[in-house]
Design a protein around this motif. Structure first.
Motif, PDB file in Angstrom:
ATOM      1  N   ALA A  71       0.811  -1.213   0.000  1.00  0.00           N
ATOM      2  CA  ALA A  71       0.000   0.000   0.000  1.00  0.00           C
ATOM      3  C   ALA A  71       0.848   1.269   0.000  1.00  0.00           C
ATOM      4  CB  ALA A  71      -0.943   0.004   1.196  1.00  0.00           C
ATOM      5  N   GLU A  72       2.038   1.218   0.621  1.00  0.00           N
ATOM      6  CA  GLU A  72       2.872   2.408   0.682  1.00  0.00           C
ATOM      7  C   GLU A  72       3.412   2.810  -0.686  1.00  0.00           C
ATOM      8  OE1 GLU A  72       5.483  -1.023   2.332  1.00  0.00           O
ATOM      9  OE2 GLU A  72       3.359  -0.417   2.324  1.00  0.00           O
ATOM     10  N   ASN A  73       3.277   1.925  -1.690  1.00  0.00           N
ATOM     11  CA  ASN A  73       3.730   2.247  -3.034  1.00  0.00           C
ATOM     12  C   ASN A  73       2.644   2.869  -3.901  1.00  0.00           C
ATOM     13  OD1 ASN A  73       6.317   1.290  -2.508  1.00  0.00           O
ATOM     14  ND2 ASN A  73       5.819  -0.792  -3.165  1.00  0.00           N
ATOM     15  N   VAL A  74       1.444   3.035  -3.352  1.00  0.00           N
ATOM     16  CA  VAL A  74       0.368   3.699  -4.090  1.00  0.00           C
ATOM     17  C   VAL A  74       0.705   5.182  -4.242  1.00  0.00           C
ATOM     18  CG1 VAL A  74      -2.061   4.391  -4.033  1.00  0.00           C
ATOM     19  CG2 VAL A  74      -1.403   2.072  -3.348  1.00  0.00           C
ATOM     20  N   LEU A  75       0.617   5.685  -5.462  1.00  0.00           N
ATOM     21  CA  LEU A  75       0.886   7.100  -5.737  1.00  0.00           C
ATOM     22  C   LEU A  75      -0.400   7.894  -5.935  1.00  0.00           C
ATOM     23  CD1 LEU A  75       3.888   6.742  -8.219  1.00  0.00           C
ATOM     24  CD2 LEU A  75       3.959   7.114  -5.736  1.00  0.00           C
ATOM     25  N   PRO A  97      -2.630  11.468 -12.034  1.00  0.00           N
ATOM     26  CA  PRO A  97      -2.135  12.718 -12.632  1.00  0.00           C
ATOM     27  C   PRO A  97      -3.067  13.344 -13.664  1.00  0.00           C
ATOM     28  CG  PRO A  97      -0.355  11.136 -12.420  1.00  0.00           C
ATOM     29  CD  PRO A  97      -1.606  10.402 -12.044  1.00  0.00           C
ATOM     30  N   SER A  98      -3.850  12.528 -14.364  1.00  0.00           N
ATOM     31  CA  SER A  98      -4.770  13.074 -15.365  1.00  0.00           C
ATOM     32  C   SER A  98      -6.188  13.238 -14.851  1.00  0.00           C
ATOM     33  CB  SER A  98      -4.788  12.161 -16.599  1.00  0.00           C
ATOM     34  OG  SER A  98      -5.202  10.852 -16.247  1.00  0.00           O
ATOM     35  N   GLY A  99      -6.418  12.951 -13.569  1.00  0.00           N
ATOM     36  CA  GLY A  99      -7.763  13.023 -13.002  1.00  0.00           C
ATOM     37  C   GLY A  99      -8.104  14.393 -12.467  1.00  0.00           C
ATOM     38  N   PRO A 100      -9.316  14.545 -11.905  1.00  0.00           N
ATOM     39  CA  PRO A 100      -9.767  15.848 -11.401  1.00  0.00           C
ATOM     40  C   PRO A 100      -9.177  16.253 -10.053  1.00  0.00           C
ATOM     41  CG  PRO A 100     -11.493  14.207 -11.134  1.00  0.00           C
ATOM     42  CD  PRO A 100     -10.396  13.544 -11.915  1.00  0.00           C
ATOM     43  N   ALA A 101      -8.522  15.337  -9.339  1.00  0.00           N
ATOM     44  CA  ALA A 101      -7.969  15.675  -8.017  1.00  0.00           C
ATOM     45  C   ALA A 101      -6.513  15.217  -7.901  1.00  0.00           C
ATOM     46  CB  ALA A 101      -8.813  15.051  -6.912  1.00  0.00           C
ATOM     47  N   PRO A 102      -5.645  15.575  -8.844  1.00  0.00           N
ATOM     48  CA  PRO A 102      -4.268  15.048  -8.822  1.00  0.00           C
ATOM     49  C   PRO A 102      -3.460  15.517  -7.624  1.00  0.00           C
ATOM     50  CG  PRO A 102      -4.459  16.809 -10.440  1.00  0.00           C
ATOM     51  CD  PRO A 102      -5.851  16.500  -9.965  1.00  0.00           C
ATOM     52  N   TRP A 181       9.242  20.954   3.337  1.00  0.00           N
ATOM     53  CA  TRP A 181       8.360  20.423   2.287  1.00  0.00           C
ATOM     54  C   TRP A 181       6.917  20.636   2.699  1.00  0.00           C
ATOM     55  CZ3 TRP A 181       4.890  16.351   3.170  1.00  0.00           C
ATOM     56  CH2 TRP A 181       4.257  15.817   2.041  1.00  0.00           C
ATOM     57  N   ALA A 182       6.052  20.853   1.702  1.00  0.00           N
ATOM     58  CA  ALA A 182       4.612  20.926   1.945  1.00  0.00           C
ATOM     59  C   ALA A 182       3.902  20.141   0.857  1.00  0.00           C
ATOM     60  CB  ALA A 182       4.124  22.368   1.959  1.00  0.00           C
ATOM     61  N   HIS A 183       2.874  19.394   1.241  1.00  0.00           N
ATOM     62  CA  HIS A 183       2.111  18.608   0.274  1.00  0.00           C
ATOM     63  C   HIS A 183       1.314  19.534  -0.630  1.00  0.00           C
ATOM     64  CE1 HIS A 183      -0.553  15.487  -1.330  1.00  0.00           C
ATOM     65  NE2 HIS A 183       0.310  14.602  -0.851  1.00  0.00           N
ATOM     66  N   ALA A 184       1.047  19.064  -1.836  1.00  0.00           N
ATOM     67  CA  ALA A 184       0.340  19.888  -2.818  1.00  0.00           C
ATOM     68  C   ALA A 184      -1.148  20.022  -2.544  1.00  0.00           C
ATOM     69  CB  ALA A 184       0.543  19.300  -4.218  1.00  0.00           C
TER      70      ALA A 184
END
Length: 227
Positions: A71-75, A97-102, A181-184
């Motif tokens: 599960a930790e490899n899910v991006l 990456p191509s979805g509505p909530a990347p 660092w800050a998450h997007a």
């Protein structure tokens, strides 16, 4: 916590059990909603999580095309609804990456909120009776190893937790911490901070995803649910 039962006859498969346990952090909240959760093709690259719904349709959860073994490899996550009449599947949530909530990437909280809202919108399941309370957490590290999680507050609404997170970051800056660092994803913030030889991780998640907390301590501790 009352959980839906395991799928019949599946827990005798050691690979199935392994994958099920590795995705427990996602599976347990779904089971707490009374939904039976299964892992299909556990030993294959095409593995996916399925969720049986009250109307006899189902959700399928993958990571873009399939789930990695760990599960930790899910991006990122992709959730689709497969109606019982075999019509084309409906998109429920997409942080690829191509979805509505990347920007959400692999964070679980927005996935669970999206599933709840979708099922309630179409009358498939009731929304959680308590809404979506969220928690603020921090974990400090030294020598590249994070310690136990400290629970800094539980809030009735995720937006309140985000505000509390921002205030907490202001106290870190005042205390001489530097942001690394800050998450997007602004709706479910998380960040890394450093000071001398220490690193601090801060984040907001749904309260149902809370890890076992330390006893709250210090002036930033907030145990009450705000409204």
């Amino acid at each position: 916590m009352n959980l839906a039962p395991l799928p019949d006859g599946r827990d005798t498969d050691p690979t199935w059990r392994l994958v099920y346990e590795r995705y427990e952090r996602l599976i347990t909240p779904l089971r707490s909603r009374g939904l039976v959760v299964d892992v299909k093709n556990a030993a294959k690259a095409s593995r996916r999580i399925t969720v049986a719904l009250p109307d006899r349709s189902r959700l399928t959860i993958t990571a873009e095309t399939s789930l990695p073994l760990r599960a930790e490899n899910v991006l990122s996550w992709l959730v689709q609804h497969e109606p019982k009449d075999e019509r084309a599947s409906v998109l429920v949530y997409d942080s690829t990456p191509s979805g509505p909530a990347p920007e959400a990437q692999a964070i679980l909280s927005p996935l669970l909120v999206a599933v709840d809202e979708y099922l309630a919108r179409y009358g498939i399941a009731e929304p959680p009776p308590g809404g979506h309370p969220a928690s603020l957490h921090t974990s400090e590290a030294a020598d590249a190893r994070f310690g136990p999680t400290e629970h800094l507050g539980r809030y009735a609404d995720p937006a309140l937790a985000v505000l509390a997170h921002q205030k907490y970051l202001e106290t870190l800056e005042s205390a001489g911490w530097t942001r690394l660092w800050a998450h997007a994803c602004p709706d479910w913030p998380r960040s890394l901070w450093s000071r001398q030889a220490k690193v601090l991780h801060t984040w907001v998640d749904l309260a149902e995803l809370d890890p076992a907390p330390l006893s709250p301590a210090g002036p930033t501790s907030r145990d009450e649910v705000e409204s």
